[in-house]
Scaffold this motif. Structure first.
Motif, PDB file in Angstrom:
ATOM      1  N   PHE A 131       0.852  -1.355  -0.046  1.00  0.00           N
ATOM      2  CA  PHE A 131      -0.288  -0.080   0.027  1.00  0.00           C
ATOM      3  C   PHE A 131       0.827   1.355   0.138  1.00  0.00           C
ATOM      4  O   PHE A 131       0.332   2.475  -0.247  1.00  0.00           O
ATOM      5  CB  PHE A 131      -0.795  -0.155   1.273  1.00  0.00           C
ATOM      6  CG  PHE A 131      -2.265   0.491   0.928  1.00  0.00           C
ATOM      7  CD1 PHE A 131      -2.960   0.317  -0.188  1.00  0.00           C
ATOM      8  CD2 PHE A 131      -2.819   1.642   1.884  1.00  0.00           C
ATOM      9  CE1 PHE A 131      -4.233   0.779  -0.192  1.00  0.00           C
ATOM     10  CE2 PHE A 131      -4.060   2.135   1.699  1.00  0.00           C
ATOM     11  CZ  PHE A 131      -4.766   1.830   0.472  1.00  0.00           C
ATOM     12  N   GLY A 132       2.281   1.033  -0.043  1.00  0.00           N
ATOM     13  CA  GLY A 132       3.066   2.289   0.277  1.00  0.00           C
ATOM     14  C   GLY A 132       3.304   2.789  -1.120  1.00  0.00           C
ATOM     15  O   GLY A 132       3.700   1.749  -2.174  1.00  0.00           O
ATOM     16  N   GLY A 133       2.785   3.980  -1.433  1.00  0.00           N
ATOM     17  CA  GLY A 133       2.947   4.391  -2.831  1.00  0.00           C
ATOM     18  C   GLY A 133       2.067   3.640  -3.925  1.00  0.00           C
ATOM     19  O   GLY A 133       2.244   4.016  -5.249  1.00  0.00           O
ATOM     20  N   ILE A 134       1.270   2.709  -3.499  1.00  0.00           N
ATOM     21  CA  ILE A 134       0.429   1.969  -4.543  1.00  0.00           C
ATOM     22  C   ILE A 134      -1.179   2.112  -4.109  1.00  0.00           C
ATOM     23  O   ILE A 134      -1.380   2.083  -2.520  1.00  0.00           O
ATOM     24  CB  ILE A 134       0.880   0.623  -4.743  1.00  0.00           C
ATOM     25  CG1 ILE A 134       2.071   0.436  -5.563  1.00  0.00           C
ATOM     26  CG2 ILE A 134      -0.327  -0.275  -5.443  1.00  0.00           C
ATOM     27  CD1 ILE A 134       2.590  -0.834  -5.680  1.00  0.00           C
ATOM     28  N   THR A 135      -1.988   2.315  -4.859  1.00  0.00           N
ATOM     29  CA  THR A 135      -3.347   2.168  -4.386  1.00  0.00           C
ATOM     30  C   THR A 135      -4.146   1.127  -5.323  1.00  0.00           C
ATOM     31  O   THR A 135      -3.719   0.849  -6.429  1.00  0.00           O
ATOM     32  CB  THR A 135      -4.032   3.397  -4.331  1.00  0.00           C
ATOM     33  OG1 THR A 135      -5.520   3.123  -3.351  1.00  0.00           O
ATOM     34  CG2 THR A 135      -4.539   4.308  -5.394  1.00  0.00           C
ATOM     35  N   PRO A 194       1.420  -0.721   8.338  1.00  0.00           N
ATOM     36  CA  PRO A 194       1.648  -2.174   8.300  1.00  0.00           C
ATOM     37  C   PRO A 194       1.964  -2.824   6.892  1.00  0.00           C
ATOM     38  O   PRO A 194       1.407  -2.097   5.950  1.00  0.00           O
ATOM     39  CB  PRO A 194       0.411  -2.620   8.908  1.00  0.00           C
ATOM     40  CG  PRO A 194      -0.522  -1.266   9.356  1.00  0.00           C
ATOM     41  CD  PRO A 194      -0.042  -0.163   8.483  1.00  0.00           C
ATOM     42  N   THR A 195       2.671  -3.800   6.957  1.00  0.00           N
ATOM     43  CA  THR A 195       2.983  -4.512   5.529  1.00  0.00           C
ATOM     44  C   THR A 195       1.561  -5.007   5.021  1.00  0.00           C
ATOM     45  O   THR A 195       1.660  -4.844   3.691  1.00  0.00           O
ATOM     46  CB  THR A 195       3.770  -5.738   5.833  1.00  0.00           C
ATOM     47  OG1 THR A 195       4.835  -5.640   6.945  1.00  0.00           O
ATOM     48  CG2 THR A 195       4.038  -6.537   4.681  1.00  0.00           C
TER      49      THR A 195
END
Ligand SMILES: *Cc1c(COP(=O)(O)O)cnc(C)c1O
Length: 433
Positions: free
Chosen positions: A87-91, A316-317
């Protein structure tokens, strides 16, 4: 070498007994576990083929019952796209849609959503939001929380520190738990005007401690795992006003109460108020996967993001897991497409009628129902092994704790199954006398 995949029921039950922790369990003196191999609708199927009517919704979560075609279809469709992506940098559409829906469903003041993996983490996130907010706006001294006795907010350290100090066994972890402020839980019944004594207790605590308080955290209307207590919406409403007066944030932990269980979509609606921060979990995915959310207002988000860090310090991962989010969207669709309010009323009236037969029993202290929750409070702790065996014998799945024999069945339970569930509960309690 064991043949892992062709193990007999006896074998894998033994592996379980030898190696696996269960919730609040002993590895030295393990109680018998009930082997469940499948579940459909309101029934759990045991390894020997026995079927049990589920009275627990797997701890408030399986509101649509098990193996629901619409939830299965949502899971399958999402699996064929992707089950997870960071979810980091991506949606992705599942999380974006879920966020928008939660904002639309909850009180208007809640506009920003942090999606996490479990209820306890949602509470950690809520606490961290409150602390980072005050830090960011230059009030670093506001670091403590005020919570109610008999509360339950989860098992991780931050959440645990806000649970009832006695039932949460805080003394075991005294040296590492942050010390918070506890107020007696309100005694005013649901539907009544908050008593002077209840208001005096919470008002005094706020008056005395507001300068060091970051937030008040409560389970609105229903205190769940800490005692299955129902309390006054008026108390909640006046607590909101007190928090405003003393400039303390209000966190509602709706992890158990959310998604219709108390008769309103969210329990705060009984008081017609909004918290500053709200935690959701349990029924969010209809009991399919672990997923939770923490919502907050613009004020909190702006405070945090204009502050020193400039960002909220959590990630969170498995944040925003697409599989869980897709199922959550499908579960919300199902709930809203049903006449859920009338349905919860139907369940409530059957619970009231049927469980009332337990009230005259000499072992019973109190019987209470609210929404799709029925509670028989006993005078003494249950004998877990004995009462569990009676429940299984009668074809129902129940998991009492302490003095509390309680049920919160899946919303899809039919009149006949619900009546049978209740009569079996009352019969088992009577036989234990
Ligand atoms: C269950 C529960 C939690 C903790 O959720 P988990 O998913 O078990 O971590 C927190 N608060 C309340 C009110 C709950 O009922």
């Amino acid at each position: 070498m064991s043949d892992y995949h062709n193990a007999t029921t006896e074998q894998w039950l033994q592996w379980d007994k030898d190696h696996i922790w269960h919730p609040y369990s002993s590895m030295l003196n393990p109680v018998e576990m009930i082997p469940v191999v499948s579940a459909k609708g309101v029934r759990l199927t045991l390894a020997d083929g026995t079927e049990l009517i589920d009275g627990m919704s797997s701890w408030w979560s399986a509101i649509h019952g098990y193996n629901h075609p619409a939830l299965n279809a949502a899971a399958t469709a999402q699996l064929s796209d992707m089950s997870h992506v960071m979810f980091g940098g991506i949606t992705h559409p599942a999380a974006a849609t879920l966020g928008k829906r939660l904002v639309d469903l909850t009180p208007a003041a809640l506009t920003k959503v942090f999606i996490s993996d479990s209820g306890s983490v949602a509470v950690e996130v809520a606490i961290k939001m409150a602390l980072q907010y005050w830090y960011s706006i230059g009030k670093q001294h506001k670091t403590r929380l005020l919570a109610l006795r008999n509360g339950y907010h989860g098992d991780t350290f931050g959440a645990m520190a806000t649970c009832d100090p006695v039932t949460g066994m805080h003394h075991l972890f005294n040296k590492v738990l942050p010390s918070h402020i506890f107020v007696e839980s309100p005694r005013t019944a649901f539907g009544d005007t908050a008593s002077d004594a209840d208001m005096a207790a919470i008002t005094t605590a706020l008056k005395e401690h507001h300068q060091e308080l970051a937030a008040v955290i409560v389970e609105p209307i229903v205190q769940g795992a800490g005692g299955m207590k129902f309390y006054s919406g008026d108390y909640l409403r006046r607590l909101r006003a007190l928090c405003d007066e003393y400039d303390v944030l209000l966190i509602h932990d709706e992890i158990a109460t959310g998604f219709g269980r108390t008769g309103k979509l969210f329990a705060c609606e009984h008081a017609e108020i909004s918290p500053d921060i709200m935690c959701l979990g349990k029924a969010l995915t209809g009991g399919y996967l672990s997923l939770a959310a923490t919502l907050c207002s613009d004020r909190i988000a702006e405070g945090i993001c204009n502050g020193e860090a400039g960002v909220f310090m959590h990630g969170p991962t498995f944040m925003g897991n697409p599989l869980a989010c897709s199922i959550a969207n499908a579960s919300i669709d199902l709930l809203l497409a049903s006449d859920w309010q009338a349905n919860i009323q139907r369940i409530e009236s059957i619970l009231r009628e049927e469980l009332s037969h337990a009230a005259p029993l000499s072992s019973v202290a109190n019987v209470r129902c609210l929404g799709a929750i029925g509670v028989i409070e006993l005078k003494d702790n249950v004998d877990m092994t004995s009462i569990q065996a009676r429940f299984i014998d009668k074809g129902i799945w129940m998991r009492p704790f302490g003095k509390l024999v309680y049920t919160m069945p899946p919303y899809i339970i039919g009149d006949q199954d619900l009546t049978q569930l209740c009569r079996s509960i009352v019969a088992a309690v009577a036989e234990e006398e």
